[in-house]
Design a protein around this motif. Structure first.
Motif, PDB file in Angstrom:
ATOM      1  N   LYS A 280    -113.950 -35.829  29.365  1.00  0.00           N
ATOM      2  CA  LYS A 280    -113.397 -36.133  28.044  1.00  0.00           C
ATOM      3  C   LYS A 280    -114.145 -37.297  27.397  1.00  0.00           C
ATOM      4  O   LYS A 280    -114.464 -37.281  26.209  1.00  0.00           O
ATOM      5  CB  LYS A 280    -111.908 -36.470  28.169  1.00  0.00           C
ATOM      6  CG  LYS A 280    -110.984 -35.267  28.168  1.00  0.00           C
ATOM      7  CD  LYS A 280    -109.538 -35.720  28.113  1.00  0.00           C
ATOM      8  CE  LYS A 280    -108.606 -34.542  27.941  1.00  0.00           C
ATOM      9  NZ  LYS A 280    -107.184 -34.970  27.864  1.00  0.00           N
ATOM     10  N   THR A 327    -100.553 -28.762  37.305  1.00  0.00           N
ATOM     11  CA  THR A 327    -100.820 -29.458  36.047  1.00  0.00           C
ATOM     12  C   THR A 327    -101.312 -30.874  36.310  1.00  0.00           C
ATOM     13  O   THR A 327    -102.268 -31.352  35.683  1.00  0.00           O
ATOM     14  CB  THR A 327     -99.553 -29.493  35.180  1.00  0.00           C
ATOM     15  OG1 THR A 327     -99.095 -28.162  34.971  1.00  0.00           O
ATOM     16  CG2 THR A 327     -99.842 -30.150  33.827  1.00  0.00           C
ATOM     17  N   LEU A 332    -103.947 -32.503  33.626  1.00  0.00           N
ATOM     18  CA  LEU A 332    -103.232 -32.259  32.385  1.00  0.00           C
ATOM     19  C   LEU A 332    -101.792 -32.758  32.434  1.00  0.00           C
ATOM     20  O   LEU A 332    -100.980 -32.435  31.558  1.00  0.00           O
ATOM     21  CB  LEU A 332    -103.240 -30.752  32.049  1.00  0.00           C
ATOM     22  CG  LEU A 332    -104.602 -30.135  31.716  1.00  0.00           C
ATOM     23  CD1 LEU A 332    -104.462 -28.640  31.445  1.00  0.00           C
ATOM     24  CD2 LEU A 332    -105.234 -30.831  30.526  1.00  0.00           C
ATOM     25  N   SER A 334    -100.458 -35.563  31.870  1.00  0.00           N
ATOM     26  CA  SER A 334    -100.027 -36.485  30.814  1.00  0.00           C
ATOM     27  C   SER A 334     -99.866 -35.795  29.463  1.00  0.00           C
ATOM     28  O   SER A 334     -99.379 -36.405  28.507  1.00  0.00           O
ATOM     29  CB  SER A 334    -101.041 -37.631  30.680  1.00  0.00           C
ATOM     30  OG  SER A 334    -102.318 -37.115  30.333  1.00  0.00           O
ATOM     31  N   GLU A 335    -100.253 -34.525  29.370  1.00  0.00           N
ATOM     32  CA  GLU A 335    -100.140 -33.824  28.094  1.00  0.00           C
ATOM     33  C   GLU A 335     -98.761 -33.191  27.958  1.00  0.00           C
ATOM     34  O   GLU A 335     -98.256 -32.588  28.906  1.00  0.00           O
ATOM     35  CB  GLU A 335    -101.227 -32.750  27.976  1.00  0.00           C
ATOM     36  CG  GLU A 335    -102.645 -33.326  27.969  1.00  0.00           C
ATOM     37  CD  GLU A 335    -103.695 -32.301  27.590  1.00  0.00           C
ATOM     38  OE1 GLU A 335    -103.308 -31.197  27.157  1.00  0.00           O
ATOM     39  OE2 GLU A 335    -104.892 -32.617  27.717  1.00  0.00           O
ATOM     40  N   ASP A 337     -97.624 -30.508  26.552  1.00  0.00           N
ATOM     41  CA  ASP A 337     -97.536 -29.063  26.782  1.00  0.00           C
ATOM     42  C   ASP A 337     -98.436 -28.627  27.936  1.00  0.00           C
ATOM     43  O   ASP A 337     -98.827 -27.461  28.022  1.00  0.00           O
ATOM     44  CB  ASP A 337     -97.907 -28.299  25.518  1.00  0.00           C
ATOM     45  CG  ASP A 337     -99.353 -28.553  25.092  1.00  0.00           C
ATOM     46  OD1 ASP A 337     -99.939 -29.547  25.560  1.00  0.00           O
ATOM     47  OD2 ASP A 337     -99.899 -27.755  24.303  1.00  0.00           O
ATOM     48  N   GLY A 338     -98.751 -29.570  28.832  1.00  0.00           N
ATOM     49  CA  GLY A 338     -99.676 -29.284  29.924  1.00  0.00           C
ATOM     50  C   GLY A 338     -99.213 -28.150  30.818  1.00  0.00           C
ATOM     51  O   GLY A 338    -100.002 -27.250  31.151  1.00  0.00           O
ATOM     52  N   ARG A 341     -99.605 -24.740  29.153  1.00  0.00           N
ATOM     53  CA  ARG A 341    -101.006 -24.335  29.105  1.00  0.00           C
ATOM     54  C   ARG A 341    -101.489 -23.871  30.465  1.00  0.00           C
ATOM     55  O   ARG A 341    -102.181 -22.855  30.584  1.00  0.00           O
ATOM     56  CB  ARG A 341    -101.878 -25.498  28.620  1.00  0.00           C
ATOM     57  CG  ARG A 341    -101.718 -25.830  27.149  1.00  0.00           C
ATOM     58  CD  ARG A 341    -102.641 -26.967  26.756  1.00  0.00           C
ATOM     59  NE  ARG A 341    -104.043 -26.618  26.976  1.00  0.00           N
ATOM     60  CZ  ARG A 341    -105.033 -27.510  27.048  1.00  0.00           C
ATOM     61  NH1 ARG A 341    -104.763 -28.812  26.945  1.00  0.00           N
ATOM     62  NH2 ARG A 341    -106.274 -27.116  27.217  1.00  0.00           N
TER      63      ARG A 341
END
Length: 450
Positions: A280, A327, A332, A334-335, A337-338, A341
């Protein structure tokens, strides 16, 4: 027509008298080449159309001359012109048309020009695809029209008709016969790679970009540099790493890549570490470069591909995991909608056969059970497939060696004019040559594109 020009009837009579390929070559070709352009717009005293007086299958050579003029003079398509174009491309004699390869290219360019000016580039695609197949001496022969068709497909965002042509690997490169040049070879494979990348057929995209990058060169072409950028991203998407380029790649190309593709090399290095946070960070750092190069959409897809690859890695370590744990493990957690997804990733991976697993919602959040591959790959069918691939690879190696020699002899191969910076050749591509990003940012499914 000038007073000294032959009459309509004299021209038609001369054409109809050329009944075999020898007569076309020795008599008709010199005759038509010496005529003035207005002659090809002439009609009989009774206003008869010369294209109606000729058979596109029998008189293909002469028919092409008249059709080129008709397309150039047209300011739009009408039913009569389209009918004549279609009759010609579907019935013309390839041997005759190959004698006029430059006229064939003029016809293709005029057809595309009219289609583009009327904002209907798709109209030119089917006729050109059929025409290429009539023009080729063999299915793997590269013609001057190949890159034009590929570019037109990109502009029209319609690739169904070119896929059968792209799927036939180029194995016949004969500039003396087809009058192709070095840029034709580079652009066809560059555009072809873009089409495959958009369709998410990244294995084929990698092969096409590699052929462009590894073409023999005394100095690096701008096309090769742009192809290498997409080669890196497509390779990451398909293999999770950048495949090594062939050892025979020109040293000038290697040097230019090192100077001009630093952002791509740094992104690939971070990507191969499989660290979500590191990638990232590198993606954000390289974003201005990727956006400028129209490659940011491909780079974003690399992020999603990384998540899928990390899920695949978990199948080698765990038998059962909650979706929440998966997740977290792939970065992911911390997201907001992790989990949703991740479940979507897993469902699509199961459907595509990328992993073997089941999802149970008996527990809160869902549990995933990873299964063994039911195919143990120890049967005769698998061994036969391996042997076939080995034989294919051996044949391809021999063809590539022959192609390298042919490419090195192409017109303009040694042209160094028009360079743009260190180690770049005389092919300073127009922006339209490489800026068509094909909606990479939009995640369009293949079905909606075809």
């Amino acid at each position: 027509m000038a007073p000294s020009d032959p009459s309509f009837d004299e021209i038609i009579s001369k054409i109809q008298a050329a009944t075999d390929i020898t007569a076309v070559t020795k008599t008709l070709a010199p005759y038509l080449n010496n005529l003035n352009d207005p002659v090809f717009a002439a009609q009989s005293n009774g206003q008869a159309d010369p294209l109606d007086a000729l058979d596109p299958a029998t008189h293909s050579f002469a028919y092409l001359y008249f059709l080129v003029h008709r397309c150039k003079a047209s300011h739009g398509f009408d039913h009569a012109l389209l009918a004549k174009v279609w009759a010609f491309v579907t019935t013309c004699d390839g041997e005759q048309v190959r004698l006029a390869s430059h006229k064939a290219m003029s016809f293709a360019e005029a057809l595309v020009k009219v289609a583009t000016e009327t904002r209907q580039p798709i109209i030119a695609i089917k006729p050109l695809a059929v025409f290429i197949q009539r023009l080729q001496a063999s299915p793997g022969q590269l013609t001057m029209i190949h890159p034009l068709l590929a570019k037109t497909c990109l502009l029209a965002q319609s690739v169904k008709d070119i896929l059968p042509i792209l799927d036939n690997d180029i194995s016949d490169v004969k500039p003396q016969q087809t009058h192709i040049n070095y840029k034709d070879f580079l652009l066809y494979h560059y555009y072809g790679g873009m089409i495959y990348a958009f369709l998410k057929k990244f294995e084929r995209a990698v092969e096409f970009f590699k052929l462009a990058v590894s073409a023999p060169a005394e100095v690096a072409s701008a096309i090769q540099i742009e192809a290498h950028k997409k080669y890196v991203l497509s390779s990451l998407l398909q293999y999770g790493r950048v495949l090594p380029l062939p050892k025979y790649i020109a040293s000038a190309v290697q040097r230019t890549i090192k100077v001009q593709c630093v952002a791509y090399a740094d992104f690939a290095t971070a990507y191969e570490k499989k660290s979500n946070s590191a990638i990232k960070t590198e993606l954000e750092k390289a974003k201005p470069t990727f956006v400028r190069d129209k490659n940011f959409g491909l780079a974003k897809q690399c992020m999603e591909a990384l998540h899928r690859r990390n899920i695949q890695d978990l199948t080698r370590t765990y038998l059962t995991l909650s979706i929440e744990n998966i997740t977290s493990l792939i970065g992911l957690g911390s997201e907001p909608d992790g989990a949703r997804r991740v479940e979507g990733f897993i469902v699509r991976m199961i459907e595509s056969g990328a992993i073997f697993a089941t999802i149970s919602h008996e527990h809160a959040g869902g549990m995933v059970s990873f299964l063994d591959d039911p195919n143990q790959h120890n049967n005769t069918i698998t061994m036969d497939m391996i042997n076939t691939q080995i034989q294919k690879a051996t044949a391809i190696t021999a063809k590539l060696s022959a192609m390298d020699q042919a490419i090195s002899s192409m017109p303009a191969f040694f042209n160094k004019q028009g360079s743009h910076g260190p180690e770049q050749s005389g092919y300073p591509m127009d922006e339209s040559d490489y800026s068509m990003h094909m909606g990479y940012d939009n995640y369009v499914d293949e079905e909606s594109f075809l």
